[in-house]
Design a protein around this motif. Structure first.
Motif, short mmCIF file in Angstrom:
data_model
loop_
_atom_site.label_atom_id
_atom_site.label_comp_id
_atom_site.label_asym_id
_atom_site.label_seq_id
_atom_site.Cartn_x
_atom_site.Cartn_y
_atom_site.Cartn_z
N ASN A 84 1.92 0.66 -9.78
CA ASN A 84 0.71 0.58 -10.59
C ASN A 84 1.03 0.40 -12.06
OD1 ASN A 84 -0.78 0.85 -8.34
ND2 ASN A 84 -1.40 2.97 -8.68
N SER A 85 2.09 1.07 -12.50
CA SER A 85 2.43 0.94 -13.91
C SER A 85 2.91 -0.48 -14.21
CB SER A 85 3.49 1.96 -14.30
OG SER A 85 4.71 1.64 -13.69
N ARG A 86 3.44 -1.17 -13.18
CA ARG A 86 3.91 -2.54 -13.41
C ARG A 86 2.75 -3.53 -13.44
NH1 ARG A 86 8.75 -2.24 -9.35
NH2 ARG A 86 10.31 -1.30 -10.66
N ILE A 87 1.79 -3.35 -12.53
CA ILE A 87 0.75 -4.38 -12.41
C ILE A 87 -0.52 -4.03 -13.18
CG2 ILE A 87 1.52 -5.19 -10.15
CD1 ILE A 87 -0.60 -3.54 -8.87
N GLY A 88 -0.64 -2.76 -13.62
CA GLY A 88 -1.88 -2.37 -14.30
C GLY A 88 -2.89 -1.94 -13.26
N VAL A 89 -3.39 -0.71 -13.36
CA VAL A 89 -4.24 -0.15 -12.32
C VAL A 89 -5.50 -0.99 -12.10
CG1 VAL A 89 -5.63 1.87 -11.73
CG2 VAL A 89 -3.37 2.17 -12.71
N LYS A 90 -6.01 -1.63 -13.17
CA LYS A 90 -7.26 -2.38 -13.06
C LYS A 90 -7.17 -3.50 -12.02
CE LYS A 90 -8.77 -4.85 -16.44
NZ LYS A 90 -8.91 -5.21 -17.84
N ASN A 91 -6.00 -4.13 -11.93
CA ASN A 91 -5.87 -5.28 -11.04
C ASN A 91 -5.33 -4.91 -9.66
OD1 ASN A 91 -6.65 -6.97 -13.12
ND2 ASN A 91 -4.58 -6.97 -13.95
N LYS A 92 -5.19 -3.65 -9.42
CA LYS A 92 -4.46 -3.30 -8.20
C LYS A 92 -5.32 -3.45 -6.95
CE LYS A 92 -4.92 1.63 -7.30
NZ LYS A 92 -5.16 1.49 -5.89
N MET A 93 -4.64 -3.79 -5.85
CA MET A 93 -5.30 -3.86 -4.55
C MET A 93 -5.25 -2.46 -3.93
SD MET A 93 -3.30 -7.26 -3.42
CE MET A 93 -3.84 -7.42 -1.73
N PRO A 94 -6.16 -2.20 -2.96
CA PRO A 94 -6.06 -0.89 -2.28
C PRO A 94 -4.70 -0.74 -1.60
CG PRO A 94 -8.01 -2.11 -1.56
CD PRO A 94 -7.22 -3.03 -2.43
N GLN A 95 -4.22 0.48 -1.58
CA GLN A 95 -2.93 0.73 -0.95
C GLN A 95 -3.09 1.70 0.20
OE1 GLN A 95 -1.07 1.90 -4.61
NE2 GLN A 95 0.06 0.00 -4.71
N LEU A 96 -2.34 1.47 1.23
CA LEU A 96 -2.31 2.38 2.36
C LEU A 96 -0.95 3.08 2.36
CD1 LEU A 96 -3.82 0.35 5.35
CD2 LEU A 96 -4.97 1.47 3.45
N ILE A 97 -0.99 4.39 2.30
CA ILE A 97 0.24 5.17 2.43
C ILE A 97 0.33 5.57 3.89
CG2 ILE A 97 1.45 7.25 1.70
CD1 ILE A 97 -0.41 7.20 -0.79
N ILE A 98 1.31 5.02 4.58
CA ILE A 98 1.45 5.33 6.00
C ILE A 98 2.51 6.42 6.14
CG2 ILE A 98 1.80 4.36 8.30
CD1 ILE A 98 -0.40 2.95 6.59
N LEU A 99 2.09 7.56 6.64
CA LEU A 99 3.03 8.68 6.80
C LEU A 99 3.99 8.37 7.95
CD1 LEU A 99 0.50 11.61 6.32
CD2 LEU A 99 2.06 10.62 4.65
#
Ligand code: FES
Length: 204
Positions: A84-99
């Motif tokens: 997120n810090s690289r792409i900027g939170v505003k432009n981010k796509m949803p993320q799935l954290i798969i345990l």
């Protein structure tokens, strides 16, 4: 039931091989003792005895599972923050954290997805081969998942899904069918249950 016993032993062996260092000696001794008890009865013809020892090992290992899960979430969250810090939170796509899931995704993973995709499709597109016996037509229960974070961002289940979920192994309040769980803007933390309905019925 013997197959389930073997799977449980394999799962604990694999977890210990990777993360034994997370345990103190007393916890490790308890788990090894419960594992030995299960191994001793794994080929017994009395399924009740095997089930009892599986339940015992799972109960004793619950804290270990939790510690591993927390460690994985921490690691995965670091990855997300870095991205997120690289792409900027505003432009981010949803993320799935798969345990982590012993067979399907042993290390856990973070994936970026398009809004509007089902969790099932997102998993399959990322080589996480979750079962989907009815080809995502809301007619089986094999694609059962838990949405551990972000549950409320997903549109509510319909009556058919609720009826199917009633048959799921390990149903809990975070349960959804992944083919009916459509990603919105929020990030989701997804856990894939240890067993599917098919695996459980094969063993009975
Ligand atoms: S794949 Fe059958 S209900 Fe989801």
């Amino acid at each position: 039931m013997q197959v389930q016993a073997d799977r449980t032993i394999e799962a604990i062996d694999s977890a210990l091989a990777k993360d034994k260092d997370m345990l103190d000696k007393a916890m490790l001794d308890d788990i090894m003792h419960a594992r030995a008890q299960l191994e001793a009865v794994a080929q017994d013809t009395d399924e009740t005895i095997i089930k009892d020892k599986i339940d015992n090992l799972e109960a004793i290992s619950a804290k270990f599972v939790e510690i591993r899960m927390n460690s994985t979430i921490t690691k995965l969250c670091r990855v997300i923050m870095l991205k997120n810090s690289r792409i900027g939170v505003k432009n981010k796509m949803p993320q799935l954290i798969i345990l982590p899931h012993e067979e399907l995704c042993p290390e856990g993973v973070v994936i970026e997805v398009e809004k509007g995709i089902s969790v099932c499709n997102a998993l399959l597109a990322n080589d996480i081969e979750i079962e989907h016996a009815c080809e995502m037509s809301n007619a089986c229960t094999t694609c059962h998942i838990y949405v551990r974070e972000g549950f409320d961002s997903i549109a509510e289940s319909d009556e058919t899904e609720d009826d199917l979920l009633d048959k799921a192994w390990g149903l809990d309040p975070d349960s959804r069918l992944s083919c009916q769980a459509i990603v919105d803007n929020a990030d989701l933390v997804i856990e894939i249950p240890k067993y599917t309905i098919n695996q459980v019925s094969e063993n009975h």
